[in-house]
Design an enzyme around this catalytic site. Structure first.
Site, mmCIF file in Angstrom:
data_model
loop_
_atom_site.group_PDB
_atom_site.id
_atom_site.type_symbol
_atom_site.label_atom_id
_atom_site.label_comp_id
_atom_site.label_asym_id
_atom_site.label_seq_id
_atom_site.Cartn_x
_atom_site.Cartn_y
_atom_site.Cartn_z
ATOM 1 N N LYS A 175 -2.246 2.279 -39.556
ATOM 2 C CA LYS A 175 -1.022 2.063 -38.773
ATOM 3 C C LYS A 175 -0.107 1.130 -39.549
ATOM 4 O O LYS A 175 -0.591 0.208 -40.221
ATOM 5 C CB LYS A 175 -1.372 1.396 -37.432
ATOM 6 C CG LYS A 175 -0.314 1.552 -36.375
ATOM 7 C CD LYS A 175 -0.522 2.858 -35.633
ATOM 8 C CE LYS A 175 0.416 3.008 -34.465
ATOM 9 N NZ LYS A 175 0.085 4.229 -33.714
ATOM 10 N N GLY A 202 5.437 8.317 -15.582
ATOM 11 C CA GLY A 202 6.233 8.443 -16.806
ATOM 12 C C GLY A 202 6.482 9.890 -17.162
ATOM 13 O O GLY A 202 5.551 10.647 -17.392
ATOM 14 N N VAL A 215 5.866 13.022 -23.414
ATOM 15 C CA VAL A 215 4.539 13.541 -23.079
ATOM 16 C C VAL A 215 4.473 13.908 -21.598
ATOM 17 O O VAL A 215 4.082 15.030 -21.234
ATOM 18 C CB VAL A 215 3.436 12.498 -23.420
ATOM 19 C CG1 VAL A 215 2.082 13.008 -22.974
ATOM 20 C CG2 VAL A 215 3.429 12.203 -24.910
HETATM 21 P P1 NAI Z 1 8.619 8.240 -23.947
HETATM 22 O O1 NAI Z 1 9.310 6.972 -24.266
HETATM 23 O O2 NAI Z 1 9.268 9.532 -24.274
HETATM 24 O O3 NAI Z 1 8.259 8.310 -22.389
HETATM 25 C C1 NAI Z 1 7.859 7.220 -21.636
HETATM 26 C C2 NAI Z 1 8.448 7.417 -20.245
HETATM 27 O O4 NAI Z 1 7.918 6.408 -19.390
HETATM 28 C C3 NAI Z 1 9.970 7.269 -20.208
HETATM 29 O O5 NAI Z 1 10.514 8.350 -19.476
HETATM 30 C C4 NAI Z 1 10.186 5.941 -19.487
HETATM 31 O O6 NAI Z 1 11.392 5.904 -18.747
HETATM 32 C C5 NAI Z 1 8.972 5.885 -18.589
HETATM 33 N N1 NAI Z 1 8.571 4.564 -18.127
HETATM 34 C C6 NAI Z 1 8.687 3.366 -18.760
HETATM 35 N N2 NAI Z 1 8.177 2.401 -17.988
HETATM 36 C C7 NAI Z 1 7.696 2.993 -16.869
HETATM 37 C C8 NAI Z 1 7.046 2.516 -15.708
HETATM 38 N N3 NAI Z 1 6.790 1.218 -15.511
HETATM 39 N N4 NAI Z 1 6.699 3.412 -14.759
HETATM 40 C C9 NAI Z 1 6.984 4.724 -14.916
HETATM 41 N N5 NAI Z 1 7.608 5.218 -15.997
HETATM 42 C C10 NAI Z 1 7.966 4.371 -16.952
HETATM 43 O O7 NAI Z 1 7.184 8.125 -24.649
HETATM 44 P P2 NAI Z 1 6.163 9.296 -24.937
HETATM 45 O O8 NAI Z 1 6.316 9.769 -26.320
HETATM 46 O O9 NAI Z 1 6.182 10.261 -23.812
HETATM 47 O O10 NAI Z 1 4.781 8.477 -24.906
HETATM 48 C C11 NAI Z 1 4.211 8.078 -23.672
HETATM 49 C C12 NAI Z 1 2.888 7.393 -23.952
HETATM 50 O O11 NAI Z 1 2.026 8.290 -24.650
HETATM 51 C C13 NAI Z 1 2.996 6.153 -24.841
HETATM 52 O O12 NAI Z 1 1.989 5.246 -24.419
HETATM 53 C C14 NAI Z 1 2.665 6.688 -26.221
HETATM 54 O O13 NAI Z 1 2.145 5.654 -27.068
HETATM 55 C C15 NAI Z 1 1.593 7.694 -25.884
HETATM 56 N N6 NAI Z 1 1.420 8.751 -26.880
HETATM 57 C C16 NAI Z 1 2.453 9.585 -27.209
HETATM 58 C C17 NAI Z 1 2.249 10.604 -28.121
HETATM 59 C C18 NAI Z 1 3.326 11.574 -28.427
HETATM 60 O O14 NAI Z 1 3.028 12.631 -29.006
HETATM 61 N N7 NAI Z 1 4.593 11.305 -28.053
HETATM 62 C C19 NAI Z 1 0.970 10.786 -28.807
HETATM 63 C C20 NAI Z 1 -0.080 9.883 -28.338
HETATM 64 C C21 NAI Z 1 0.164 8.907 -27.430
#
Ligand code: NAI
Length: 355
Positions: free
Chosen positions: A80, A179, A183
């Site tokens: 990382k 969220g 994802v």
């Molecule tokens: P993203 O930033 O696109 O989505 C996160 C969502 O959560 C946003 O819509 C945001 O408004 C919402 N959010 C933030 N705080 C919140 C809360 N307190 N309650 C409800 N919703 C809330 O991020 P993404 O890419 O979808 O990633 C989500 C998680 O999955 C992260 O923990 C990331 O590290 C993990 N992850 C993502 C991967 C990927 O392919 N994008 C791969 C592996 C893990």
């Protein structure tokens, strides 16, 4: 921080601290293990409270990638990069910052291959790529990993459904999604397609409104999502969400989502087990994104990648079987499985780097 002690306790092979003062760049590139192949992991930009906080995050996240890649059956080790943010806001400053990072990645000669992560965008990675070959997940390759991550979470959820209800069919099951970003949004689409009922929350009201319109999801507030009576809770937003409060409040049969580092501490995995809530270890469920990287990095064809994605189902089943045999939580069982894979390869290689 006693860095030597930290490296020993985490088991790292190499940690490099990089600095380019003209670009305002300070980064940590942590290579936890190359036993299974080049260390693959994202580049994160974050405003840490201290350098020690950044180092701790780099060590923890890179070890997590070793375990994730090992259990996903990938020919990758774990690494990382953590860059001390914020990155410069001006376009020129941003380019210089990420190009500096690219030069340090290039200097590692392929021991570390990076991709997007929290705080980095596809545009940032294009700057990195101007200086190094060792970048994946770019638009001209497999692109955004999120749909693959969501697909993997779906397969993991189908596996935990077999554990809980004896069938992988999610039709009619209620899933509470926390969220609806890259994802969570893709996962909502997958689950709707399968006939699941969705209860959703997001801090962004537009995303909630979208899921209500598209999938007939029931909206709840960000706080209320933990109290929803559902079959599965799917954390797809934050890390550390499974804390004392959440573990007590959840009214679900299983937890399975895409967020990284869902357990605040390992003891919360034990508490879920005591409560009879089946927990799919996050790094098993969310490996689809890095699996999609196998096409760009290892030259896998799509069929092989899809097989690996599908295999998440069987890995989850194995994790539950081992946890039950050993009488431990699934988070512990998954770690043991990853460690066993590393040890087996290491012994074939006749020792080598520490895992
Ligand atoms: P993203 O930033 O696109 O989505 C996160 C969502 O959560 C946003 O819509 C945001 O408004 C919402 N959010 C933030 N705080 C919140 C809360 N307190 N309650 C409800 N919703 C809330 O991020 P993404 O890419 O979808 O990633 C989500 C998680 O999955 C992260 O923990 C990331 O590290 C993990 N992850 C993502 C991967 C990927 O392919 N994008 C791969 C592996 C893990």
């Amino acid at each position: 921080m006693d860095l030597k002690a930290a490296l020993e306790s985490f088991g790292h092979e190499q940690v490099t601290v990089c600095r380019d003062s003209s670009a305002g760049y300070v980064g940590i590139i942590a290579v936890h293990s190359t036993v299974l192949g080049p260390a693959v992991g994202g580049t994160r930009v974050w405003s840490y409270g201290s350098f020690d906080d950044a180092m701790t995050d780099a060590l923890r996240l890179s070890r997590g990638m070793t375990y994730k890649n090992a259990l996903a059956g990938l020919p990758f080790g774990g690494g990382k990069a953590v860059l001390l943010g914020p990155a410069p806001a001006s376009p020129g400053g941003q380019a210089a910052f990420f190009r500096a990072h690219g030069r340090f990645v290039e200097r590692m000669g392929g021991m570390f291959i990076t991709a997007e992560d929290v705080g980095t965008s596809p545009r940032d990675l294009e700057f990195v790529e101007e200086e190094t070959r060792f970048v994946a997940g770019l638009a001209r390759g497999m692109g955004d990993p999120s749909p693959f991550t969501a697909l993997g979470v779906r397969r993991a959820m189908e596996a935990v459904a077999v554990e809980a209800w004896g069938s992988e069919d999610l039709a009619g099951r209620t899933v509470a999604i926390q969220g609806l970003g890259n994802v969570g949004g893709n996962l909502a689409a997958e689950l709707h397609e399968l006939g699941a009922r969705l209860v959703v929350c997001d801090t962004n009201p537009e995303r909630v409104a979208g899921a209500v319109t598209l999938y007939g999801a029931e909206p709840v507030s960000v706080d209320a999502i933990l109290d929803v009576e559902a079959d599965v809770f799917a954390p797809c937003a934050l890390g550390g969400v499974l804390d004392d409060d959440a573990v007590d409040r959840l009214r679900v049969a299983a937890v399975c989502g895409g967020a990284n580092n869902q357990l605040l501490r390992p003891e919360h995995g034990e508490r879920l087990r005591e409560r009879g809530i089946r927990y799919v270890p996050d790094y098993v469920a969310n490996a689809g994104g890095v699996i999609s990287g196998s096409v760009d990095i290892a030259g896998w064809d799509l069929e092989r990648m899809n097989d690996a994605l599908d295999h998440i189902f069987f890995t989850v089943r194995e994790v539950f079987a081992l946890a039950s045999n050993l009488g431990v939580g699934t988070h512990t069982a998954a770690d043991r499985m990853a460690e066993a894979r590393l040890a087996a390869v290491q012994s074939r290689l006749g020792g080598g780097a520490e895992a």
